[in-house]
Design a protein around this motif. Sequence first.
Motif, PDB file in Angstrom:
ATOM      1  N   GLU A  32     108.138  17.391 -83.861  1.00 47.36           N
ATOM      2  CA  GLU A  32     108.603  16.713 -82.648  1.00 47.36           C
ATOM      3  C   GLU A  32     107.441  16.491 -81.680  1.00 47.36           C
ATOM      4  OE1 GLU A  32     111.727  19.151 -81.205  1.00 47.36           O
ATOM      5  OE2 GLU A  32     113.072  18.742 -82.914  1.00 47.36           O
ATOM      6  N   ARG A  43     109.342  14.573 -75.928  1.00 49.21           N
ATOM      7  CA  ARG A  43     109.782  15.371 -77.080  1.00 49.21           C
ATOM      8  C   ARG A  43     111.278  15.204 -77.316  1.00 49.21           C
ATOM      9  NH1 ARG A  43     108.841  21.859 -78.254  1.00 49.21           N
ATOM     10  NH2 ARG A  43     110.063  21.904 -80.201  1.00 49.21           N
ATOM     11  N   ASP A  44     112.042  15.072 -76.252  1.00 46.02           N
ATOM     12  CA  ASP A  44     113.489  14.878 -76.403  1.00 46.02           C
ATOM     13  C   ASP A  44     113.787  13.571 -77.137  1.00 46.02           C
ATOM     14  OD1 ASP A  44     114.175  17.236 -75.229  1.00 46.02           O
ATOM     15  OD2 ASP A  44     114.597  16.382 -73.249  1.00 46.02           O
ATOM     16  N   ARG A  47     112.933  14.037 -80.761  1.00 45.83           N
ATOM     17  CA  ARG A  47     113.970  14.837 -81.421  1.00 45.83           C
ATOM     18  C   ARG A  47     115.190  13.976 -81.744  1.00 45.83           C
ATOM     19  NH1 ARG A  47     114.846  18.360 -77.663  1.00 45.83           N
ATOM     20  NH2 ARG A  47     113.259  19.819 -78.405  1.00 45.83           N
ATOM     21  N   LYS A  48     115.584  13.105 -80.810  1.00 46.67           N
ATOM     22  CA  LYS A  48     116.734  12.225 -81.051  1.00 46.67           C
ATOM     23  C   LYS A  48     116.463  11.263 -82.214  1.00 46.67           C
ATOM     24  CE  LYS A  48     119.311  10.425 -77.906  1.00 46.67           C
ATOM     25  NZ  LYS A  48     119.809   9.666 -76.741  1.00 46.67           N
TER      26      LYS A  48
END
Length: 254
Positions: A32, A43-44, A47-48
């Motif tokens: 990630e 990073r979010d 991750r998605k």
Amino acid sequence: MDTKPRYEQVALSLRARLSSGELRPGDRLPSENQLSAETGVSRDVARKALQLLVNEGLIESLGRQQGYRVRDVQPLTYHATRSELASRRRGATADIWMTDVMEAGRRPAIALSVYMDKPSSEVADLLGVKPNQQVAVRRRLRLVDDQAYAISVAHFPKWAVEKVPSLANPADLQPGPAALLSEAGHEPVRIMDRIRLRMPTPDERDILRIPPGVPVAEHVRAPYDEHGTAVRVTVTVLPGDRWTLEYEVSPRDI
């Protein structure tokens, strides 16, 4: 300008790397943090994007802090027409499904259980029995290279068990239930197939280890004898990422 959400754009880029062969089965994907740095997203968002590919069955998560890997799935062809040919069954020395798998260079196995049970309303209707009337059930968990690949459940009416008592025995039958019923005077003259696509049940997901987002094909097969009686009804659940169904139609039937 691309108006897709940023995580979808990142996922699209990863899909392109998968389809081109840059990322091959078993390869590790960027973490990630690495994906975030490579693509300039948070990073979010990274991750998605990765989770989207997990949900599509393309990659798998290796667990907390372990990253992601391209799934190594080798689909097989289910020869839905050829498997019922009497000539092929006569020449087989093992379960016809196992024969097909071995001919594909893979290693098959079967976990068999046999019991009496009440059929579903669909199976009861096809067999021509009352829903509360018990039938003999031969349930096979079919494995390929030690991985669960399909669940196949064959239902036999009471009269079939009376004619072929071994159908109720918890043992693999040779030359097989279809051949044994043919020898008892109930050779199939036509076959009805129903195929529906759906998402797996929780039990199917656990038994077959189906990743999120992968559907199954439910194949219902009912062979009928010359009297118009269904000699059995088999319901097979095939994970969509592991099978290609192949049918052959004779020009005489077109």
